[in-house]
Design a protein around this motif. Structure first.
Motif, short mmCIF file in Angstrom:
data_model
loop_
_atom_site.label_atom_id
_atom_site.label_comp_id
_atom_site.label_asym_id
_atom_site.label_seq_id
_atom_site.Cartn_x
_atom_site.Cartn_y
_atom_site.Cartn_z
N ALA A 259 0.83 -1.21 0.00
CA ALA A 259 0.00 0.00 0.00
C ALA A 259 0.87 1.25 0.00
O ALA A 259 0.57 2.23 -0.70
CB ALA A 259 -0.93 -0.01 1.21
N TYR A 260 1.95 1.22 0.78
CA TYR A 260 2.87 2.37 0.81
C TYR A 260 3.45 2.63 -0.58
O TYR A 260 3.44 3.77 -1.07
CB TYR A 260 3.99 2.09 1.81
N LEU A 261 3.96 1.59 -1.22
CA LEU A 261 4.56 1.76 -2.54
C LEU A 261 3.52 2.17 -3.58
O LEU A 261 3.79 3.01 -4.46
CB LEU A 261 5.26 0.47 -2.97
N HIS A 262 2.32 1.60 -3.47
CA HIS A 262 1.26 1.93 -4.43
C HIS A 262 0.85 3.39 -4.31
O HIS A 262 0.75 4.11 -5.32
CB HIS A 262 0.06 1.02 -4.21
N THR A 263 0.60 3.83 -3.09
CA THR A 263 0.15 5.22 -2.92
C THR A 263 1.24 6.20 -3.32
O THR A 263 0.95 7.27 -3.86
CB THR A 263 -0.26 5.48 -1.46
N ARG A 264 2.47 5.83 -3.08
CA ARG A 264 3.56 6.75 -3.43
C ARG A 264 3.76 6.82 -4.94
O ARG A 264 3.99 7.88 -5.50
CB ARG A 264 4.85 6.31 -2.75
N ASN A 266 1.54 5.66 -7.47
CA ASN A 266 0.37 5.88 -8.31
C ASN A 266 -0.53 7.02 -7.85
O ASN A 266 -1.31 7.54 -8.63
CB ASN A 266 -0.46 4.60 -8.41
N ARG A 267 -0.46 7.37 -6.60
CA ARG A 267 -1.32 8.43 -6.10
C ARG A 267 -0.53 9.68 -5.71
O ARG A 267 -1.08 10.64 -5.19
CB ARG A 267 -2.14 7.94 -4.90
N GLY A 268 0.77 9.65 -5.97
CA GLY A 268 1.57 10.84 -5.74
C GLY A 268 1.83 11.17 -4.29
O GLY A 268 2.15 12.30 -3.96
N TRP A 269 1.68 10.18 -3.42
CA TRP A 269 2.00 10.42 -2.02
C TRP A 269 3.51 10.49 -1.86
O TRP A 269 4.24 9.68 -2.40
CB TRP A 269 1.46 9.29 -1.14
N HIS A 270 3.96 11.41 -1.09
CA HIS A 270 5.38 11.48 -0.78
C HIS A 270 5.53 12.34 0.45
O HIS A 270 4.57 12.92 0.96
CB HIS A 270 6.18 12.07 -1.95
N GLY A 271 6.74 12.40 0.95
CA GLY A 271 6.96 13.22 2.13
C GLY A 271 6.30 12.65 3.37
O GLY A 271 6.34 11.45 3.62
N ARG A 272 5.65 13.51 4.13
CA ARG A 272 5.18 13.10 5.45
C ARG A 272 3.94 12.21 5.40
O ARG A 272 3.72 11.41 6.31
CB ARG A 272 4.93 14.33 6.31
N ARG A 273 3.12 12.31 4.38
CA ARG A 273 1.96 11.43 4.30
C ARG A 273 2.39 9.98 4.10
O ARG A 273 1.90 9.07 4.77
CB ARG A 273 1.03 11.88 3.17
N SER A 274 3.29 9.76 3.17
CA SER A 274 3.77 8.40 2.96
C SER A 274 4.64 7.94 4.12
O SER A 274 4.68 6.74 4.44
CB SER A 274 4.57 8.31 1.65
N ALA A 275 5.33 8.87 4.78
CA ALA A 275 6.18 8.51 5.91
C ALA A 275 5.36 7.94 7.06
O ALA A 275 5.80 7.04 7.77
CB ALA A 275 6.99 9.72 6.38
N VAL A 276 4.15 8.47 7.26
CA VAL A 276 3.29 7.94 8.32
C VAL A 276 2.94 6.48 8.04
O VAL A 276 2.98 5.62 8.93
CB VAL A 276 2.01 8.79 8.44
#
Length: 308
Positions: A259-264, A266-276
């Motif tokens: 889920a972490y890799l997918h959101t980062r 494909n959904r452009g998550w990065h920084g503190r949102r993906s870090a959580v």
């Protein structure tokens, strides 16, 4: 003076490694403010501990005749070696003051738990049970433990993303390893015919890049470990998947990082949102590895607490 027994020698090597890690810990935190000298000191101490851990594992391998990951003590020592090796590799690729401060406690904590928290029955070298007498022992268990080491280090670095440069936004801005800087396009002028200007990563952005790439490696290793485990389970127990607690939590662990890799990606998550999300994976790995084992339930348990 009596010679050390094999068990005493293994314990002595473990204590020597633990002592070096204890010395490296304050140097690692000192490096957050003191600069390169303390970073080099902590890296040298961790390198020494890594060598002692390698000697410990080799000595246990010679004593037992099998790869030393057959009980909780051996696997914790191997995890400590993996975590310290990952730290050294990261410091080689992209030296960063936060890396030793965040990752040295992992190697030290694993080794301290193995040396002082486990009962002697779980530290002793034992012969393999029939199900473990397979070449899959090295392939499956070592890869799984290496994946845990990489994932825990990556999640620890994600915690650093949450702590560093909290007054600044964190974005994905280039550089395949998150070191140094990157270039952004600007209007071409006389002194800048390429139209590119250099910018530097913040500490949090460098940690974010390192965390992402470390977790990616750990995720690939975890995938290989789960697949090889299924093959081994079919060979040993006649079933590819039995929803054993360890298998279930390994799947949960895989899903969290997927889920972490997918959101980062494909959904452009990065920084503190993906870090959580990455940091939450730390807890899942600990439950998968330590929690299930110590409760003494399932085919993969080493036994303790409820299982003792």
């Amino acid at each position: 003076m009596a010679l050390l027994t094999p068990t005493d020698l293994v314990a002595a090597l473990g204590l020597a490694a633990l002592l070096l890690l204890l010395m490296a810990l304050p140097a690692a935190f000192w490096g957050l403010t003191a600069g390169d000298h303390s970073q080099r000191l902590s890296t040298a101490l961790v390198a020494g501990a890594n060598l002692f851990l390698a000697a410990l594992l080799l000595r246990r391998w010679m004593d037992t005749g099998h790869f030393p990951v057959s009980n909780l003590y051996e696997s914790l020592c191997f995890l400590s070696w993996c975590a310290s090796f990952t730290q050294l590799l990261l410091m080689r690729i992209s030296p960063h003051a936060w890396v030793p401060a965040l990752t040295t406690p992992l190697a030290m904590g694993s080794l301290a738990f193995a040396s002082f928290a486990l009962p002697s029955s779980l530290q002793a070298a034992n012969s393999l049970v029939p199900a473990l007498r397979s070449s899959w022992l090295v392939m499956h268990v070592s890869v799984i433990m290496a994946s845990y080491g990489a994932l825990l280090v990556g999640s620890a670095l994600a915690v650093g993303v949450l702590l560093a440069n909290r007054d600044q936004a964190v974005a994905i801005r280039g550089s395949s390893i998150g070191s140094g800087g990157f270039r952004t396009p600007t209007m071409a002028m006389g002194d800048n015919p390429t139209g590119l200007t250099s910018e530097t990563f913040s500490q949090a952005e460098r940690l974010d890049n390192l965390s992402y790439r470390t977790i990616t490696v750990g995720f690939l290793l975890l995938s290989i470990g789960i697949i090889s485990g299924a093959v081994w389970a079919n060979e040993a127990w006649g079933s590819w998947w039995s929803w054993d607690p360890k298998e279930t939590w390994a799947l949960i662990c895989w899903l969290v990082y997927a889920a972490y890799l997918h959101t980062r990606l494909n959904r452009g998550w990065h920084g503190r949102r993906s870090a959580v999300l990455a940091a939450s994976g730390f807890v899942v790995v600990v439950i998968c590895y330590i929690g299930v084992n110590l409760l003494g339930v399932g085919l993969h348990s080493y036994g303790w607490f409820l299982g003792s």
